[in-house]
Write an enzyme that holds these catalytic residues in place. Structure first.
Site, short mmCIF file in Angstrom:
data_model
loop_
_atom_site.label_atom_id
_atom_site.label_comp_id
_atom_site.label_asym_id
_atom_site.label_seq_id
_atom_site.Cartn_x
_atom_site.Cartn_y
_atom_site.Cartn_z
N TYR A 181 0.85 -1.19 0.00
CA TYR A 181 0.00 0.00 0.00
C TYR A 181 0.89 1.25 0.00
CZ TYR A 181 -2.90 3.75 1.82
OH TYR A 181 -3.52 4.96 1.99
O1 LIG Z 1 -2.14 7.02 7.87
C1 LIG Z 1 -2.34 6.42 6.83
O2 LIG Z 1 -1.83 6.80 5.81
C2 LIG Z 1 -3.19 5.19 6.80
O3 LIG Z 1 -4.01 5.17 7.95
C3 LIG Z 1 -4.76 3.99 8.11
O4 LIG Z 1 -3.88 2.92 8.37
P1 LIG Z 1 -3.55 2.58 9.89
O5 LIG Z 1 -2.85 3.69 10.56
O6 LIG Z 1 -2.85 1.25 9.87
O7 LIG Z 1 -5.00 2.48 10.56
P2 LIG Z 1 -5.77 1.26 11.24
O8 LIG Z 1 -5.87 0.12 10.33
O9 LIG Z 1 -7.03 1.80 11.76
O10 LIG Z 1 -4.81 0.85 12.44
C4 LIG Z 1 -4.62 1.73 13.53
C5 LIG Z 1 -3.70 1.12 14.53
O11 LIG Z 1 -4.32 -0.02 15.12
C6 LIG Z 1 -3.45 -1.14 15.08
N1 LIG Z 1 -4.26 -2.36 14.93
C7 LIG Z 1 -4.92 -2.61 13.79
C8 LIG Z 1 -5.68 -3.73 13.67
C9 LIG Z 1 -5.76 -4.65 14.69
O12 LIG Z 1 -6.43 -5.71 14.61
N2 LIG Z 1 -5.10 -4.35 15.84
C10 LIG Z 1 -4.34 -3.24 15.99
O13 LIG Z 1 -3.74 -3.04 17.05
C11 LIG Z 1 -2.54 -0.87 13.90
O14 LIG Z 1 -1.32 -1.54 14.04
C12 LIG Z 1 -2.39 0.64 13.97
O15 LIG Z 1 -1.37 0.97 14.84
C13 LIG Z 1 -5.60 3.68 6.86
O16 LIG Z 1 -6.19 2.42 6.96
C14 LIG Z 1 -4.80 3.79 5.61
O17 LIG Z 1 -5.66 3.66 4.50
C15 LIG Z 1 -4.11 5.13 5.61
O18 LIG Z 1 -3.46 5.41 4.47
#
Ligand SMILES: O=C(O)[C@H]1O[C@H](OP(=O)(O)OP(=O)(O)OC[C@H]2O[C@@H](n3ccc(=O)[nH]c3=O)[C@H](O)[C@@H]2O)[C@H](O)[C@@H](O)[C@@H]1O
Length: 423
Positions: free
Chosen positions: A233
């Site tokens: 991504y």
């Molecule tokens: O900042 C960005 O550019 C990205 O932000 C998000 O990605 P992400 O930060 O990974 O958001 P989440 O999927 O909501 O995860 C948030 C946090 O929760 C954590 N997480 C996620 C899933 C899970 O089951 N458990 C968990 O602890 C992840 O590691 C992360 O630290 C969006 O999903 C992306 O499309 C975007 O581009």
């Protein structure tokens, strides 16, 4: 040879020739039908659709009534207003940005392929919301060059807000080609049409905080190198930034990339952690909470949607005109990249604690080591450049933003009797 001696043979010859004629005309008929279908604009997107991300309806476009709807939606209603094509308008950020632009009198036309990466009924509900405020969303894919060309023929867009993308960091391991299809090929397809326009639009588009990848120097600054993406991504968003450079350099397109930092809020994406954590906490299901090596904190610079919308509008308002026309560059054009974050990272465990407080339900926490799934351990934006150039100043902290999200969530899923089909 005396043919009359073979009467039966002559009959068979006649029979053969009428069969040949029948076959010939059948082929002509089938050929005409095929040509008709192939050339009909409404069929183009069917041929170009991506099989890995199903659009639940067959799209159709074209015709005088459709063109009128497009023009009405894109009509500018304020002095010095813009006419903006918003791609991904039925998406989370796309819906909010479209509504905000419409509210202030800009003309807005949406484009969305309504794929089923997450529950399309949520996208349809967002579409209804926009329709009520006068924004029409054309159903189609950014890879459909014929459709894009048609849209530019019908409306001379001054700006494109390009938010259509395959989002989500972890899903890239399941469906890598969907990222290449939307974030690379789709972006190029859009830029090709923009650069050909007689009056090229200025383009603002969604990059991502994920381009900072494995960088360890915080906060992340636009000046930092971004050559260690941790997910496909991130790699496709980084590719987008390089592609933007190329189209700016060759064709004089004005391009602004916005690196969004984990955007959340009402009408959000069900694949994101804050969203499905809410659902699972309410359902008494355990939630996986990732942690780094040696119980290291995993944190995100969660940014509230209204702040992001202000950043997007600021980027559109300060975007200079593209300089080229009809595929020819006439002079140097603007090329920018900005962080749009909140500048205060919050550990994921704190996110869960806040949700517990708002929902008044204890979460079943399943703390586990951060899987090798493309996630990075932390993000933290330096937003001084966006502050200076766009007047960007986030004002909503995670606690306040999540309260608004939960209020929307409970209302949306209970009032409409809809099921939170989060993943
Ligand atoms: O900042 C960005 O550019 C990205 O932000 C998000 O990605 P992400 O930060 O990974 O958001 P989440 O999927 O909501 O995860 C948030 C946090 O929760 C954590 N997480 C996620 C899933 C899970 O089951 N458990 C968990 O602890 C992840 O590691 C992360 O630290 C969006 O999903 C992306 O499309 C975007 O581009």
């Amino acid at each position: 040879m005396d043919k009359s001696a073979y009467p039966y043979h002559g009959g068979r010859l006649r029979w053969h020739s009428s069969l040949a004629k029948l076959t010939f005309w059948s082929f002509v008929f089938i050929g005409i039908i095929f040509i008709f279908f192939y050339r009909s604009p409404s069929s183009v997107s069917r041929f170009h659709s991506d099989p890995s991300r199903r659009s639940l309806r067959t799209s159709s476009w074209g015709g005088p009534a459709w063109e009128k709807k497009v023009q009405t939606s894109a009509r500018i209603r304020s002095r010095n207003g813009f006419s903006v094509l918003v791609t991904g308008a039925a998406g989370f950020v796309g819906t909010h940005v479209s509504a905000a632009l419409k509210r202030r009198g800009d003309g807005v036309l949406g484009l969305d392929n309504f794929n089923d990466y997450y529950d399309p009924t949520l996208k349809r509900a967002r579409q209804e919301l926009l329709e009520r405020s006068g924004v029409f969303i054309v159903e189609g894919d950014i890879n459909d060059a014929a459709l894009l060309k048609k849209l530019f023929q019908v409306v001379p867009f001054t700006h494109v807000m390009h938010l259509a993308a395959q989002a989500g960091v972890r899903y890239a391991m399941q469906n890598p080609s969907s990222y290449v299809h939307s974030n690379v090929a789709g972006f190029v397809s859009l830029l090709e049409v923009c650069k050909e326009a007689t009056s090229q639009p200025a383009i603002v588009w969604a990059s991502s905080s994920s381009v900072y990848g494995l960088n360890t120097k915080v906060p992340f600054s636009e000046k930092d190198k971004t050559d260690q993406p941790a997910s496909l991504y991130a790699a496709t968003k980084k590719a987008g930034e390089e592609i933007a450079h190329t189209y700016n350099h060759i064709y004089g397109l004005s391009l602004t990339g916005l690196r969004f930092f984990t955007v959340y809020g009402p009408w959000g994406r069900p694949d994101m952690a804050y969203f499905f954590f809410t659902k699972d906490i309410l359902n008494g299901k355990s939630i996986p909470i990732f942690e780094g090596e040696n119980h290291g904190t995993v944190a995100r610079d969660f940014t509230y949607i209204d702040d992001i919308v202000k950043g997007c509008l600021g980027a559109l308002d300060t975007a200079q005109k593209s300089t080229g026309s009809g595929g020819k560059k006439k002079g140097p054009a603007q090329l920018r990249v900005f962080n749009l974050g909140n500048t205060s990272p919050v550990p994921v465990t704190n996110l869960v604690t806040i949700l517990e407080r708002i929902l008044k339900v204890k979460a079943k926490r399943n703390v586990m080591k951060l899987p090798r799934n493309g996630d990075v351990q932390f993000t933290h934006a330096n937003i001084s450049l966006a502050h200076r150039e766009l007047g960007y100043k986030p004002t909503t902290d995670l606690q306040a933003g999540l309260k608004k999200f939960v209020r929307w969530y409970l209302n949306y899923y209970s009032a409409a009797g809809k099921k939170a089909d989060a993943r």
